[in-house]
Enzyme design. Structure first.
Site, PDB file in Angstrom:
ATOM      1  N   SER C  52       0.833  -1.211   0.000  1.00 43.85           N
ATOM      2  CA  SER C  52       0.000   0.000   0.000  1.00 43.85           C
ATOM      3  C   SER C  52       0.867   1.260   0.000  1.00 43.85           C
ATOM      4  O   SER C  52       1.863   1.342   0.730  1.00 43.85           O
ATOM      5  CB  SER C  52      -0.887  -0.008   1.249  1.00 43.85           C
ATOM      6  OG  SER C  52      -1.588   1.209   1.355  1.00 43.85           O
ATOM      7  N   LYS C  74      -3.450   2.882  -1.964  1.00 44.00           N
ATOM      8  CA  LYS C  74      -2.998   3.659  -0.815  1.00 44.00           C
ATOM      9  C   LYS C  74      -4.161   3.706   0.173  1.00 44.00           C
ATOM     10  O   LYS C  74      -5.324   3.585  -0.202  1.00 44.00           O
ATOM     11  CB  LYS C  74      -2.608   5.073  -1.265  1.00 44.00           C
ATOM     12  CG  LYS C  74      -1.958   5.854  -0.146  1.00 44.00           C
ATOM     13  CD  LYS C  74      -1.075   6.993  -0.603  1.00 44.00           C
ATOM     14  CE  LYS C  74      -0.471   7.668   0.618  1.00 44.00           C
ATOM     15  NZ  LYS C  74       0.458   6.777   1.353  1.00 44.00           N
ATOM     16  N   CYS C 157      -2.099   3.063  12.789  1.00 39.97           N
ATOM     17  CA  CYS C 157      -2.538   4.448  12.896  1.00 39.97           C
ATOM     18  C   CYS C 157      -2.747   4.741  14.372  1.00 39.97           C
ATOM     19  O   CYS C 157      -3.253   3.905  15.110  1.00 39.97           O
ATOM     20  CB  CYS C 157      -3.866   4.646  12.178  1.00 39.97           C
ATOM     21  SG  CYS C 157      -3.876   4.065  10.474  1.00 39.97           S
ATOM     22  N   LYS C 192      -3.269  -5.431   8.462  1.00 42.49           N
ATOM     23  CA  LYS C 192      -1.845  -5.122   8.296  1.00 42.49           C
ATOM     24  C   LYS C 192      -1.278  -4.605   9.608  1.00 42.49           C
ATOM     25  O   LYS C 192      -1.599  -3.494  10.048  1.00 42.49           O
ATOM     26  CB  LYS C 192      -1.671  -4.081   7.186  1.00 42.49           C
ATOM     27  CG  LYS C 192      -0.211  -3.769   6.888  1.00 42.49           C
ATOM     28  CD  LYS C 192      -0.081  -2.884   5.674  1.00 42.49           C
ATOM     29  CE  LYS C 192       1.353  -2.530   5.392  1.00 42.49           C
ATOM     30  NZ  LYS C 192       1.475  -1.526   4.341  1.00 42.49           N
ATOM     31  N   GLY C 244      12.227  -0.656   3.380  1.00 42.15           N
ATOM     32  CA  GLY C 244      13.330  -1.057   2.517  1.00 42.15           C
ATOM     33  C   GLY C 244      14.186  -2.149   3.134  1.00 42.15           C
ATOM     34  O   GLY C 244      13.843  -2.713   4.181  1.00 42.15           O
ATOM     35  N   GLY C 270       8.051  -6.076   3.768  1.00 43.97           N
ATOM     36  CA  GLY C 270       9.194  -5.433   4.416  1.00 43.97           C
ATOM     37  C   GLY C 270      10.473  -5.776   3.685  1.00 43.97           C
ATOM     38  O   GLY C 270      11.016  -6.871   3.836  1.00 43.97           O
ATOM     39  N   GLY C 271      10.939  -4.874   2.844  1.00 37.32           N
ATOM     40  CA  GLY C 271      12.235  -5.078   2.202  1.00 37.32           C
ATOM     41  C   GLY C 271      12.259  -6.101   1.095  1.00 37.32           C
ATOM     42  O   GLY C 271      13.330  -6.582   0.735  1.00 37.32           O
ATOM     43  N   GLY C 292       7.256  -3.032  -1.742  1.00 42.66           N
ATOM     44  CA  GLY C 292       7.049  -1.607  -1.523  1.00 42.66           C
ATOM     45  C   GLY C 292       8.164  -0.757  -2.099  1.00 42.66           C
ATOM     46  O   GLY C 292       8.244  -0.533  -3.305  1.00 42.66           O
TER      47      GLY C 292
END
Ligand code: FAD
Ligand code: FAD
Ligand code: FMN
Ligand code: FMN
Ligand code: FES
Ligand code: FES
Lengths: 264, 331, 331, 264
Positions: C52, C74, C157, C192, C244, C270-271, C292
């Site tokens: 996302s 998004k 969030c 998520k 990353g 993740g990465g 991502g």
């Protein structure tokens, strides 16, 4: 750093000027080498390396130590890029080395690949102490067998075995060594001590031979290390111990251990 | 079976450096620089110390330990522990991952073998204490008695009372640990918090409210390095703690949040290897820093940070780190 | 005041690559490879999708989106949001940090302007949904109705009902969110989860028990990059999310723990930038991966991962990723 | 990559062969350049760069584009290491460029440092469209003023100002430009449009002059970018807007904006 050159395809020889280390290092001890940053890649942990040769100062020539290492990962790749003349930060000599029992007259030394460097100091000591040493140099291919010239220089007899011709196979090698040292002539009798450095199987071979001949075995072990000094507790020896008691540390209690069969 | 040789350890005297040690500090002239920091009743002359597990008395042979604000011991547990299976550590880009597992000989073992060597240094010894349940900390601190100049409570340990989540991720458990320890010692208490928490502010406040004199932010970050070739876990324990430069941006945020949440000093720990790193942490509110991973490659790292802070103040003609930062910010 | 030109946006047709696109896959011969994965009632043909916020319909002009398992939008919030002040992103070694702040036009705005462009792709659209309170998610999902093939609940969030700790770090809040959303949609629900939680297992179990069809592990890690020269925060929002390569060892552990804790599929995020990264995640229990940060420098990254997984199976003569991993492990 | 060479101490010129980009790019558009890994350092985000020059294909010679960039950080340092001949992954042309209003006869272009590249396309267009353009080239020192040769080639009149002699000072420059264009002769009257690229103060100067002369101003802005395509929402323009409504994105709504005073 006086010399830094390739040895065959996979190894590099590194000669460092250091009076202190040369004069105090014992056979089988090691150094922690801080790898300088290389083109943006920072290496965080120093790399342990055996002291392959100690050459004492003679007259105006300073004492030197020689290492041989294999380029295997990020750290050794970055090390390989350091130019001759650079200053290298090195901590050592570290650890407990090989120690000839009092009265040793003959010794069997066994090493494979860069592991040969781990035991070469014992060959130097044998030459100095007048001990009759035989060194097994094992490698994948003949051009990957290290230490030939060193042994010749030290007057240490060598037995070369390789994967190429099958002679390094464990059973073959065991049979060959038994045949070699089960004889009657003085130079054909069992050695007084066996010193080994290398992969787990070689250590097991040494332990078997030691048990067969009833002689002590000293084995140099490896472990991933951070401090090299005994405080980080990262370098547990690959042996089974009581889970509530910490086992030996390779850097401080080793790398050389009196061993029968190290349980890997 | 390996017959390990008798109880000898590394002989300090054998250690030597090729590289010259950093030049000693030029202290001639200039204003008086005061870098001291108070942790409860304890005053450290400089706000730089080693991180737990990344220092040992063996370093006394290599570095001028007296130039540090304190020493910090590896975590001492109540009962003896053997530590984790091999491999116990590895290096990955910009970080190392360790699963040493905190071998410990218990308080008695620590006092008998290690403490005398710490006590020989001319700086306070901060003893790190661990436990598997909130109730396990106070007895260890009581057993260590007056030997610790301060106690750092390592609460990044799985809580066996609460199905294994870290004690330090639960403000109630932190309160319980600190309150119990407060009853058995007058010495300063530092609570060393983990990274993986829902709210670092809540955790820091829990420590403060229960009577801690400082919080240390933070410990290494749990991670799982895999062998690139075999895709198997590298570490014998599968999981280890990630430390070093790559965790700094994450810990900077935690230090910033923690120091806004509490009045007590915040000691920053995570990726400090240079004066710049230390000043970054001071600028977000830290009162002191700990140096961990950086010491392995450069045993002088912590001393360099301490000297560098003083030198920066001298160069800028100011008397303290606060003034130095204000000067920087004004520019 | 800037007078922005009328509501035009980037014209896709103008985009072009210098570099040749990767060669299309050789599908001649070989066994049938089935990479499909089920997320509740939804079947994705390949277990690779964008993360996302790291994909937009604009990419349709550059890459063969139909080769992905799904698109992921998004995050859409209930009310319009403007996003954070500049700078909104920066790059640090081995990672980027973003504080975009999730600008959103709300569900109506999304449906009017963006959704038609997502719907034009030949793969399912997973709509990411956010909220500032547990109660805010269900109304958004209800407003989006049948438009999402599945919904990914971004619970990283701050929960304004609980003084700002992340909703996703609190198993009770996760349960509340998922249960409420379950009531308004039959479509698959993916939760998520954030990284900074006390127990990823507890969070994943809370999602599963409340009726989620999958969990996505994890989001970016909150961090605070400082300008090396000025020591001021680089990001306008001070704090941003680190993503990353550098977060991969941390997220690997979380995926490993989560997939041991729940029966529902775990989507790793993740990465991921290569087939190797994806296989690492599959080997610790993931059922799918999201790409991502890697897409920014290499818009083809996700497609390369999808093609690479198939090619690996073909090369090894196996029909699925599970078999591929078993083969690897057996060697 | 056809040419990659230093320009002065701080800049590098990069010429890429690309028929497509050359023929479709509009003045003021930009590219996203994926920086190849450099000695172990991987750059994750592509770097936005203005298209300095477009040189269309002629006969057998392919079309090229030319960029000039400053080496400022990790990304541009790694880019500077890419050898001539390497293939570079580039996405573009991107964004909304400069657009001469219908009927434009004269234009004032303003750039400083590498910002000159952002507005050079407008000089190319002026030359092609027969618009009388004057370009202010600002820089710290005379040897850091870019675009001199380009303007000469295009027949665009230049006004050079530098920090060295104080002529680039905002008030000095404003006074000089007013004096220059407040005249009566056709070539001394106010330009029909002002186009600017560079630091915030230059944009403000342009806005003031625009207001003074009552002519439109187009300003090219910068922002940190990840996607360059409009979907990551990372490149918010540095302007104040209603906090509940997202402001313009530099990559998709810009980089060129119709501006009076961009509030930075
Ligand atoms: C006492 C001792 C003496 C040694 N002597 C020599 C020698 O003379 N010549 C030589 O070539 N090698 C020697 N080694 C092994 C050498 O230390 C490793 O090859 C080297 O650390 C690999 O680093 P790398 O970054 O290239 O590999 P990587 O695999 O990238 O390293 C990753 C991490 O694992 C550690 N590691 C990987 N392999 C080993 C290993 N075999 N032993 C210890 N740590 C390892 C590294 O130190 C690093 O922390 C010795 C090891 C020990 C413990
Ligand atoms: C539309 C546009 C056109 C541009 N054209 C040119 C040009 O023609 N020539 C030129 O030299 N430069 C140009 N720039 C600026 C150029 O993109 C930056 O100098 C470059 O990104 C710096 O990268 P770095 O890694 O060397 O710097 P670092 O400071 O290490 O970068 C860190 C991060 O910040 C970002 N960043 C830093 N400075 C800038 C900046 N000024 N603008 C955007 N992002 C930045 C980087 O992209 C990276 O993500 C342009 C920028 C934009 C937005
Ligand atoms: C090898 C090693 C051992 C550690 N042992 C402990 C320990 O016993 N107790 C503890 O609280 N932290 C321990 N840590 C964590 C460090 O104290 C420190 O919190 C962490 O490494 C982050 O700091 P750094 O990035 O400077 O290394 C250890 C870290 C390492 C690398
Ligand atoms: C620029 C940017 C924007 C993002 N926006 C969102 C978002 O809107 N919603 C969300 O759940 N995650 C968002 N993320 C997080 C990513 O989806 C992903 O979880 C994270 O980047 C880790 O994956 P990566 O390492 O592959 O990038 C965003 C990440 C980036 C870099
Ligand atoms: S390497 Fe640190 S204890 Fe052995
Ligand atoms: S750079 Fe991604 S939206 Fe502009």
């Amino acid at each position: 750093m006086l010399v830094h050159e390739p040895v065959g395809e996979r190894y590099r020889r590194l000669v460092l000027a250091s009076g202190t280390i040369t004069s105090t290092a014992q056979a089988g001890q090691f150094l922690m080498i801080t790898v300088p940053p290389h083109a943006g890649d920072r290496i965080l942990l120093p790399r342990p390396m055996a002291i392959h040769r100690r050459r004492p100062a003679t007259g105006a020539t300073p004492g030197t130590i020689e290492l041989i290492y294999g380029v295997v990962g990020r750290g050794t790749r970055a090390l390989a890029a350091v130019p001759v003349g650079a200053r290298l930060q090195v901590t050592g000599p570290l650890g407990r080395g090989f120690d000839y029992p009092v009265g040793t007259r003959s010794a069997l030394l066994i090493g494979r690949g860069v592991g040969i460097c781990g035991v070469m100091g014992a060959a130097e000591d044998a030459a100095a102490l007048g001990i009759r040493a035989t060194m097994v140099l094992s490698g994948q291919r003949p051009d990957q067998v290290l230490g030939r010239a060193d042994c010749a220089e030290l007057g240490v007899r060598t037995i070369e075995v390789t994967d190429d011709d099958g002679s390094s196979d464990l059973a073959t090698l065991a049979a060959m060594l038994r045949a070699e040292f089960d004889g009657a002539a003085p130079e054909r009798t069992a050695p007084d001590v066996i010193m080994v450095c290398g992969a787990g199987v070689l250590a097991r071979l040494a332990a078997e031979l030691g048990a067969h001949w009833g002689v002590p075995v000293q084995a140099s072990l490896e472990a991933h290390m951070a401090c090299g000094l005994g405080y980080c507790h990262g370098c547990a020896a690959p042996v089974r111990t009581d889970p509530s008691i910490e086992g030996p540390l390779v850097c401080a209690d080793g790398p050389v251990f009196d061993a029968n069969i190290p349980v890997v | 079976m390996v017959a390990v040789r008798a109880d000898t350890t590394f002989s300090d005297a054998r250690a030597a450096f090729f590289a010259a040690a950093p030049d000693p500090l030029d202290l001639t002239g200039g204003p008086a620089v005061d870098l001291s920091v108070r942790i409860g009743s304890l005053t450290l002359l400089t706000p730089v110390m080693p991180a737990s597990g990344c220092f040992g008395p063996e370093l006394g042979a290599l570095i001028p330990v007296a130039e540090l604000g304190a020493t910090v011991t590896k975590t001492v547990f109540g009962s003896a522990r053997g530590g984790n299976p091999v491999h116990r550590l590895t290096e990955i880009p910009a970080g190392m991952v360790n699963s040493v597992g905190i071998p410990s000989r218990g308080p008695a073992g620590y006092l008998a073998t290690l403490h005398p060597r710490y006590a020989a240094f001319d700086v306070p010894t901060i003893i790190s204490v661990g436990g598997h349940r909130p109730s396990e900390y106070a007895p260890v601190v009581a057993a260590l008695g007056e030997n610790g100049a301060a106690f750092e409570l390592n609460v990044s340990c799985p809580n066996l009372d609460r199905n294994g989540t870290d004690i330090g991720s639960d403000p109630a458990a932190i309160r319980e640990v600190v309150a119990a320890v407060r009853l058995v010692t007058d010495r300063p208490i530092i609570v060393k918090l983990p990274v993986l928490v829902a709210s670092i502010a809540d955790c820091a406040r829990a420590a403060e409210e229960a009577g801690a004199d400082a919080v240390c932010v933070a410990n290494s970050i749990p991670a799982m390095p895999l062998d690139a070739r075999t895709r198997r876990p590298i570490l014998g324990n599968v999981i280890g703690g990630l430390s070093g430069p790559s965790i700094k941006p994450i810990v900077l945020r935690l230090v910033w949040l923690a120091s806004r949440a509490v009045q007590i000093p915040v000691i920053a720990c995570g990726g400090v290897g240079s004066v710049e790193d230390a000043l970054d942490y001071f600028s977000v509110g830290a009162s002191a820093v700990q140096v961990g991973t950086a010491s392995f490659a450069r045993p002088f790292a912590a001393v360099e940070v301490a000297r560098g802070l003083r030198q920066r103040c001298l160069d800028a003609g100011v008397g303290s780190i606060r003034e130095l930062l204000e000067l920087d910010a004004a520019q």
